[in-house]
Design a protein around this motif. Structure first.
Motif, short mmCIF file in Angstrom:
data_model
loop_
_atom_site.label_atom_id
_atom_site.label_comp_id
_atom_site.label_asym_id
_atom_site.label_seq_id
_atom_site.Cartn_x
_atom_site.Cartn_y
_atom_site.Cartn_z
N SER A 79 0.80 -1.22 0.00
CA SER A 79 0.00 0.00 0.00
C SER A 79 0.84 1.28 0.00
N LEU A 80 1.95 1.29 0.75
CA LEU A 80 2.69 2.52 0.94
C LEU A 80 4.05 2.57 0.25
N LEU A 81 4.63 1.43 -0.08
CA LEU A 81 5.98 1.42 -0.64
C LEU A 81 6.09 2.24 -1.94
N PRO A 82 5.15 2.13 -2.86
CA PRO A 82 5.26 2.95 -4.08
C PRO A 82 5.33 4.45 -3.76
N ALA A 83 4.53 4.88 -2.80
CA ALA A 83 4.55 6.29 -2.42
C ALA A 83 5.88 6.67 -1.76
N ILE A 84 6.45 5.73 -0.98
CA ILE A 84 7.73 5.98 -0.32
C ILE A 84 8.85 6.09 -1.35
N VAL A 85 8.83 5.17 -2.34
CA VAL A 85 9.84 5.19 -3.41
C VAL A 85 9.76 6.51 -4.18
N GLN A 86 8.55 6.97 -4.44
CA GLN A 86 8.36 8.23 -5.16
C GLN A 86 8.96 9.40 -4.39
N LEU A 87 8.90 9.33 -3.06
CA LEU A 87 9.45 10.41 -2.24
C LEU A 87 10.97 10.47 -2.28
N ALA A 88 11.62 9.40 -2.77
CA ALA A 88 13.08 9.41 -2.91
C ALA A 88 13.53 10.46 -3.91
N GLU A 89 12.60 10.93 -4.74
CA GLU A 89 12.91 11.98 -5.71
C GLU A 89 12.26 13.32 -5.32
N ASP A 90 11.87 13.43 -4.06
CA ASP A 90 11.21 14.65 -3.60
C ASP A 90 12.14 15.86 -3.74
N LYS A 91 11.55 17.01 -4.04
CA LYS A 91 12.35 18.22 -4.24
C LYS A 91 12.94 18.76 -2.93
#
Length: 402
Positions: A363-375
């Protein structure tokens, strides 16, 4: 430091200290601070009372820091005095300051009651309570404010019967003060009273409960903020009936308060209070109000909530966490304010311990991975710090695949 043995005269030393009262504030602050440790240098506790005179003078000074240090030292010395010394020297000093014309002396006096009270006779204790009541009713707001600030500590020295008879009326008077700076300080007083009065007796004191309800709905946001900030302490001090009947509705109302500062404060109390609330009330009354914080108009409220939301997982259990918390967490991980995302990431372990890494990763891992590129670099740093823990929980195969 100069030592003053028992056989040597102490008057010159005291005179020097008294004369120093005309010195700079920095010097007076240091003097007020140091004199509390001078008992051994004037011959021990037997002669400790000779230090009270210069400290009494310092307690009248206009500079607040000087007075605060003097009060601290006076209480420190009082702890070392015998009961006769307390009765003969310290209590009269406290009364003199309490009856002085200038408000600075009265402000200092409010901090000098709880220590001698513990060593005083029953008659002297009664006199101290009566004199403190005069300070509570003083015409000067600054004196009433400091009376409210020190009343909680004073109450802790008394048995329940005295608290009910003498202290609840004082609390009630302060809770109705026209100054919100006084009323907000009565929250701690309320907690002290509730802790002193047995829980089974609390519901019989209607005055106390009415004052509690009035604090919840005070017109001043500063008072409501103080209530919100101490909500868990209040809940622990009262019985379950009061929690269910009064505190749950008040909690929900504070979650919807018009002031963002109040909502931020009550958000910080969510896990602690929800643990004390009935489960049915939690699911049907509290959770709907909590869910509204996800989209709160204030970024600071959302950040405060993001710091606490994971603490609900152990309280709700796996099923309710999956149903209620995961959708909120997903939404908050996409929040525009970086502190919200940061706070969620830093506390995900609490959720993982309840629902398991499999469900968390789905449920949350995709969102966490996306945050690895957070500005925001702080968010990327938080992800880096969280990855080793996440990887160890996912396992080698799962980590490689993801």
């Amino acid at each position: 430091m100069v030592c003053f043995p028992c056989r040597r005269p102490r008057d010159p030393f005291v005179d020097i200290c008294v004369e120093s009262v005309e010195d700079e504030d920095e010097v007076l602050t240091a003097l007020g601070d140091e004199l509390g440790s001078f008992v051994e240098y004037v011959g021990g506790p037997e002669y400790g009372h000779v230090l009270l005179s210069p400290l009494e003078n310092l307690a009248m000074i206009e500079e607040p820091l000087v007075r605060d240090k003097a009060v601290e030292s006076l209480n420190k010395i009082c702890e070392q005095l015998s009961q006769p010394q307390v009765e003969q020297y310290f209590i009269p000093l406290t009364i003199r300051l309490s009856k002085a014309d200038w408000f600075t002396s009265k402000i200092s006096a409010t901090g000098l009651y709880n220590v001698p009270y513990k060593h005083a006779t029953a008659q002297s204790q009664e006199g101290l309570r009566a004199q403190y009541a005069q300070l509570v009713h003083d015409d000067t707001p600054m004196v009433r404010r400091q009376s409210a600030n020190n009343l909680a500590k004073f109450i802790q020295c008394m048995p329940a019967a005295i608290v009910v008879e003498d202290m609840i009326p004082l609390f009630q008077h302060l809770a109705q003060d026209d100054q919100d700076s006084v009323r907000l300080l009565t929250v701690e007083v309320l907690i002290s009273i509730a802790e002193a009065v047995p829980k089974e007796q609390q519901t019989s004191h209607g005055v106390l409960l009415n004052a509690l309800r009035n604090l919840f709905e005070d017109k001043s946001w500063r008072v409501r903020y103080m209530v919100a900030d101490r909500f868990e302490k209040i809940a622990k001090a009262v019985d379950e009936e009061v929690v269910a009947r009064d505190l749950v509705p008040a909690f929900v109302k504070l979650l919807k308060d018009t002031e963002a500062e109040v909502r931020s404060a009550i958000a910080g109390q969510i896990p602690g209070f929800c643990q004390l609330a009935d489960r049915q009330a939690l699911l049907h009354d509290i959770m709907p109000a909590i869910e509204d914080l996800v989209s709160d108009s204030s970024q600071h409220v959302r950040a405060a909530f993001g710091n606490q939301i994971s603490g609900l997982a152990p309280i709700l259990g796996k099923q309710e966490t999956t149903e209620h918390l995961l959708p909120m967490l997903l939404q908050m991980l996409k929040d525009d304010f970086p502190d919200v995302r940061l706070n969620i990431i830093s506390k995900l372990e609490q959720v993982n311990n309840v629902i398991g890494i499999e469900l968390l990763s789905q449920s949350l891992l995709p969102a966490i991975v996306q945050l690895a590129e957070d500005k925001q670099w702080r968010v990327r740093l938080a992800i880096i710090q969280y990855v080793p823990l996440l990887a160890s929980q996912l396992g080698v195969k799962s980590s490689t695949r993801n």
